[in-house]
Design an enzyme around this catalytic site. Structure first.
Site, PDB file in Angstrom:
ATOM      1  N   GLY A  25       0.865  -1.174   0.000  1.00  0.00           N
ATOM      2  CA  GLY A  25       0.000   0.000   0.000  1.00  0.00           C
ATOM      3  C   GLY A  25       0.898   1.218   0.000  1.00  0.00           C
ATOM      4  N   SER A  26       0.296   2.381   0.053  1.00  0.00           N
ATOM      5  CA  SER A  26       1.096   3.604  -0.041  1.00  0.00           C
ATOM      6  C   SER A  26       2.148   3.679   1.071  1.00  0.00           C
ATOM      7  CB  SER A  26       0.178   4.830   0.007  1.00  0.00           C
ATOM      8  OG  SER A  26      -0.706   4.724   1.121  1.00  0.00           O
ATOM      9  N   GLU A  28       3.890   1.439   2.359  1.00  0.00           N
ATOM     10  CA  GLU A  28       4.996   0.479   2.218  1.00  0.00           C
ATOM     11  C   GLU A  28       5.940   0.836   1.078  1.00  0.00           C
ATOM     12  OE1 GLU A  28       1.705  -0.547   2.550  1.00  0.00           O
ATOM     13  OE2 GLU A  28       2.154  -0.645   4.692  1.00  0.00           O
ATOM     14  N   GLU A  47      -3.667 -10.587   2.088  1.00  0.00           N
ATOM     15  CA  GLU A  47      -2.641 -10.779   3.110  1.00  0.00           C
ATOM     16  C   GLU A  47      -2.700 -12.149   3.780  1.00  0.00           C
ATOM     17  OE1 GLU A  47      -4.477  -8.134   2.651  1.00  0.00           O
ATOM     18  OE2 GLU A  47      -3.145  -6.406   2.450  1.00  0.00           O
ATOM     19  N   HIS A  70       0.364  -4.122   4.762  1.00  0.00           N
ATOM     20  CA  HIS A  70      -0.125  -2.759   4.679  1.00  0.00           C
ATOM     21  C   HIS A  70      -0.879  -2.365   5.950  1.00  0.00           C
ATOM     22  CE1 HIS A  70      -1.492   0.957   3.139  1.00  0.00           C
ATOM     23  NE2 HIS A  70      -2.739   0.584   2.933  1.00  0.00           N
ATOM     24  N   HIS A 280      -7.893 -30.776  20.937  1.00  0.00           N
ATOM     25  CA  HIS A 280      -8.908 -30.050  20.163  1.00  0.00           C
ATOM     26  C   HIS A 280     -10.288 -30.391  20.704  1.00  0.00           C
ATOM     27  CE1 HIS A 280     -10.665 -29.019  15.916  1.00  0.00           C
ATOM     28  NE2 HIS A 280     -11.194 -28.330  16.885  1.00  0.00           N
ATOM     29  N   GLY A 400      -5.089 -25.008  12.783  1.00  0.00           N
ATOM     30  CA  GLY A 400      -6.404 -25.372  12.257  1.00  0.00           C
ATOM     31  C   GLY A 400      -7.122 -24.216  11.582  1.00  0.00           C
TER      32      GLY A 400
HETATM   33  N1  TPP Z   1     -12.738 -20.537   9.356  1.00  0.00           N
HETATM   34  C1  TPP Z   1     -11.397 -20.703   9.483  1.00  0.00           C
HETATM   35  C2  TPP Z   1     -10.482 -19.587   9.102  1.00  0.00           C
HETATM   36  N2  TPP Z   1     -10.851 -21.830   9.948  1.00  0.00           N
HETATM   37  C3  TPP Z   1     -11.661 -22.845  10.318  1.00  0.00           C
HETATM   38  N3  TPP Z   1     -11.079 -23.937  10.802  1.00  0.00           N
HETATM   39  C4  TPP Z   1     -13.072 -22.746  10.154  1.00  0.00           C
HETATM   40  C5  TPP Z   1     -13.562 -21.575   9.670  1.00  0.00           C
HETATM   41  C6  TPP Z   1     -14.011 -23.866  10.586  1.00  0.00           C
HETATM   42  N4  TPP Z   1     -13.876 -25.064   9.733  1.00  0.00           N
HETATM   43  C7  TPP Z   1     -13.196 -26.143  10.137  1.00  0.00           C
HETATM   44  S1  TPP Z   1     -13.234 -27.395   9.067  1.00  0.00           S
HETATM   45  C8  TPP Z   1     -14.209 -26.520   8.007  1.00  0.00           C
HETATM   46  C9  TPP Z   1     -14.488 -25.252   8.516  1.00  0.00           C
HETATM   47  C10 TPP Z   1     -15.297 -24.224   7.826  1.00  0.00           C
HETATM   48  C11 TPP Z   1     -14.695 -27.146   6.734  1.00  0.00           C
HETATM   49  C12 TPP Z   1     -13.644 -27.337   5.695  1.00  0.00           C
HETATM   50  O1  TPP Z   1     -14.244 -27.875   4.570  1.00  0.00           O
HETATM   51  P1  TPP Z   1     -13.462 -28.645   3.446  1.00  0.00           P
HETATM   52  O2  TPP Z   1     -12.186 -27.986   3.137  1.00  0.00           O
HETATM   53  O3  TPP Z   1     -14.382 -28.862   2.312  1.00  0.00           O
HETATM   54  O4  TPP Z   1     -13.060 -30.031   4.109  1.00  0.00           O
HETATM   55  P2  TPP Z   1     -13.968 -31.238   4.596  1.00  0.00           P
HETATM   56  O5  TPP Z   1     -14.206 -31.023   6.060  1.00  0.00           O
HETATM   57  O6  TPP Z   1     -15.229 -31.248   3.799  1.00  0.00           O
HETATM   58  O7  TPP Z   1     -13.105 -32.432   4.371  1.00  0.00           O
END
Ligand code: TPP
Length: 525
Positions: A25-26, A28, A47, A70, A280, A400
Site C-alpha cells: 500500500g502507499s 509500504e 494478506e 499494509h 482439540h 487449524g
Molecule cells: N474458518 C477458518 C479460518 N478456519 C476454520 N477452521 C473454520 C472456519 C471452521 N472449519 C473447520 S473445518 C471446516 C471449517 C469451515 C470445513 C472445511 O471444509 P473442506 O475444506 O471442504 O473439508 P472437509 O471437512 O469437507 O473435508
C-alpha cells in the site's frame, strides 16, 4: 550518512532475508523502493495468502522470512493466517507500513493507531520505533526475536523514516550475530538418559518441530534403539516420523481421555519437540494413566511452562536425540518391516472415496513428493493410504485456521524447487486462500492442487454430531466449480471423473501449476 532504508536493506541481505512476501500500500512503497538486485518480491493478492505463502516458504527453507504488510487493514487480513504460523513456530519477520508520525495521533487514513497492540497476542514481539534512527536496530531485533523465539515478530515503521539519515551508530547492527545453543548440561543429560534407559515400557511422542528442525531421520534412529511405540503429537502440522514404520502408531487423537488411554501400560512417555498437548475436541479425563511419567523436551519455553502435567526440559530436541541415541547403544531387536498399505475403500455412487484419491497420489506421484494438506474430514483416510518416508513430506495448518493449504503449497513450492509439491485441499478450505493460485501461475510453479469437492464442510458435520447439534445451518457449499475459478487466476485445470481418469491425469507431469478437481464422498475424520 546512509539512509535508514540503505542500512535496512543491507542488514536484510546479510541475514539472508532477500525474499519478500507482501501486498503493498502507499505506506509500504518507501521501504520497497531501491531494493538491491538480489531481492525477490513475491506478490500475494490478499494478506492471508501472503502470510500462508511466507509460512510455507519459511518452513520449507528452515529460515526466517520477510513479510511486508499494509498498515492495520493488511495486518488485520493476515491475522488468521498468523495463528497457524504461531502454532508451527515459524519465524516470520513482519514489517508493516505506518503513516508518518504526525499523522498517527489525528488518525489520518491508513494510520495504524496502536500498531504493536493490534498484533501483540499473536506475535512474540511487536514494536514501532520511537524515532527513525532506531529503525535499523529495531529491524535487527525483529529478525533475532523471530529466530530465537521461533515466533512471528512485527515491526511497524512510519513511512518517512526510510529516507531519514540513519545516524552514525546505525551501521553497527550490520555485523551483529545472535545465536542460540540448547544442549542440556551434563547432569540434566545424565538424568534424562537414566530415566529413558531405565524405563520398562517407554513410548515416544514426536511433534512437528522434529521435522521442522531436520531431525526426522535422527528420530528413527532413536526410536529403533528404544524399541518402543512412536506416536505423532496431537494436532500435527509436520510429519516427524515415517508413517508406515513398524514402530509408528499414528497421530495421537486430540482429546485428553483418548491420549491417556493410548499411554496405558507405559511407565515413561518421552515427548520431543511438541507442546503437551495441543488438544482439540474436549474429551475430559485424566491426563496420564496412574504410574506413567511424562518428560517433555522442547525448545519452546512457553510450551514447557504451560503444560498441565509432567516434567519438562527446555533444550534442543535434536541435541537430546543425539545424546539419548548414544546413551542407549545399539539394540539387538529387529524392528520388522514397514507396514503394507490396505486396499483403498470405495464409495457408493459416482463419487470417489478419499482413500481412492490418496491411493492414486501414492501410486502415481514420486516418493519424494511434498504434500500440503488442508482437507479436514479426510485425516483417517489420508493416514491409511499414504506412505511417507522422507523428511519434509507433510504440512498441515498448525492452528487449524483454514487458508494455509493453497498459499502454503505455493510457499513450499517456491522454497523447495527440487521436490514435487502437491496441495491436497478441500472445497471449503480452498476459498480461504484461493488468491494464491494467481501467484502460482505468475511464478509458473510446478505445483499440483488436488481439489476434493464433497460439497460440504465435512468436518463440521462430524463436529455437529459430536456436540449434539446436527441441525446447524451454513454447512453446505454447493455450486462451486474450481476448474473455472483456477482458470480465471491463470492456472490450467481439469475435472477428473473417476479413478482411472484421476490416475492418468496425475501421471502426467506438467512444468507449471495445475488444478485437478475430483468429486468425493463425505467421510469422517
Ligand atoms: N474458518 C477458518 C479460518 N478456519 C476454520 N477452521 C473454520 C472456519 C471452521 N472449519 C473447520 S473445518 C471446516 C471449517 C469451515 C470445513 C472445511 O471444509 P473442506 O475444506 O471442504 O473439508 P472437509 O471437512 O469437507 O473435508
Amino acid at each position: 550518512m546512509p539512509s535508514v532504508r540503505r542500512i535496512a536493506h543491507e542488514f536484510l541481505e546479510r541475514q539472508g532475508l532477500t525474499t519478500v512476501f507482501g501486498n503493498p500500500g502507499s505506506n509500504e512503497l518507501p521501504f520497497l523502493t531501491g531494493l538491491p538486485d538480489g531481492f525477490r518480491y513475491v506478490l500475494g493478492l490478499h494478506e492471508g495468502a501472503v502470510v500462508g505463502m511466507a509460512d510455507g516458504y519459511a518452513q520449507a527453507t528452515g529460515r526466517p522470512v520477510l513479510v511486508n504488510l499494509h498498515a492495520a487493514s493488511g495486518s488485520g487480513n493476515a491475522m488468521g493466517a498468523l495463528t497457524n504460523a504461531v502454532a508451527s513456530r515459524t519465524p516470520l519477520v513482519i514489517v508493516a507500513g505506518q503513516q508518518v508520525r504526525p499523522a498517527i495521533g489525528p488518525e489520518a487514513n491508513l494510520a495504524n493507531v496502536d500498531a504493536p497492540a493490534l498484533m501483540r497476542p499473536l506475535v512474540g514481539w511487536a514494536a514501532e520505533p520511537a524515532c527513525a534512527q532506531d529503525v535499523p536496530r529495531a529491524l535487527a531485533q525483529a529478525v533475532f526475536e523471530a529466530r530465537l523465539q521461533r515466533r512471528p515478530a512485527y515491526l511497524s515503521v512510519p513511512y518517512d523514516d526510510w529516507a531519514a539519515d540513519a545516524g552514525e551508530n546505525a551501521p553497527a547492527v550490520l555485523d551483529r550475530r545472535v545465536e542460540r545453543a540448547g544442549v542440556p548440561a551434563g547432569e540434566q543429560g545424565r538424568r534424562l538418559a537414566e530415566a529413558v534407559a531405565g524405563a520398562r515400557r517407554p513410548a515416544l511422542v514426536l511433534g512437528g518441530d522434529i521435522d521442522t528442525a531436520g531431525h526426522f531421520d535422527d528420530a528413527v534412529r532413536l526410536a529403533e534403539r528404544l524399541g518402543g511405540p512412536v506416536w505423532a503429537a496431537p494436532s500435527l502440522f509436520r510429519l516427524p516420523f515415517p508413517n508406515r514404520h513398524p514402530l509408528f502408531r499414528g497421530v495421537l487423537p486430540a482429546g485428553i481421555e483418548p491420549v491417556c488411554r493410548a499411554f496405558e501400560g507405559h511407565d515413561l512417555v518421552l515427548v520431543l519437540g511438541a507442546p503437551v498437548f495441543r488438544y482439540h475436541e474436549h474429551l475430559p479425563g485424566r491426563y496420564l494413566p496412574a504410574g506413567t511419567r511424562l518428560i517433555q523436551v522442547t525448545e519452546d519455553a512457553s510450551a514447557a511452562a504451560r503444560a498441565p502435567v509432567g516434567e519438562a526440559l527446555v533444550a534442543d530436541p535434536g541435541a537430546v536425540i543425539e545424546l539419548l541415541t548414544e546413551a542407549l547403544g545399539v539394540s539387538g531387536e529387529p524392528v520388522g518391516d514397514y507396514r503394507p498399505v490396505p486396499a483403498p475403500r470405495s464409495a457408493e455412487g459416482p463419487r470417489l472415496h478419499p482413500e481412492e484419491v490418496f491411493a492414486a497420489l501414492r501410486d502415481e506421484l514420486p516418493a519424494d513428493t511434498v504434500y500440503v494438506v488442508e482437507s479436514t474430514s479426510t485425516a483417517s483416510a489420508w493416514w491409511r493410504q499414504m506412505d511417507l518416508r522422507r523428511p519434509g513430506s507433510y504440512y498441515f495448518p498448525a492452528a487449524g485456521g483454514l487458508g494455509f493449504g493453497l498459499p502454503g503449497a505455493v510457499g513450499v513450492a517456491l522454497g523447495r524447487p527440487g521436490r514435487p509439491v502437491v496441495g491436497v485441499v478441500g472445497d471449503g478450505s480452498a476459498n480461504y486462500g484461493i488468491t494464491a493460485l494467481w501467484t502460482a501461475a505468475r511464478h509458473r510453479l510446478p505445483l499440483t492442487v488436488v481439489l476434493l469437492r464433497n460439497g460440504t464442510y465435512g468436518a463440521l458435520r462430524w463436529f455437529g454430531g459430536l456436540l449434539g447439534v446436527p441441525d446447524a445451518p451454513g454447512l453446505d457449499i454447493p455450486g462451486l466449480d474450481f476448474t473455472r475459478i483456477a482458470e480465471g487466476y491463470g492456472v490450467p485445470a481439469v475435472h477428473a471423473d473417476g479413478v482411472d481418469e484421476l490416475r492418468a491425469v496425475l501421471a502426467a507431469h506438467p512444468d507449471g501449476p495445475r488444478l485437478v478437481q475430483v468429486d468425493t464422498a463425505l467421510t469422517t475424520p
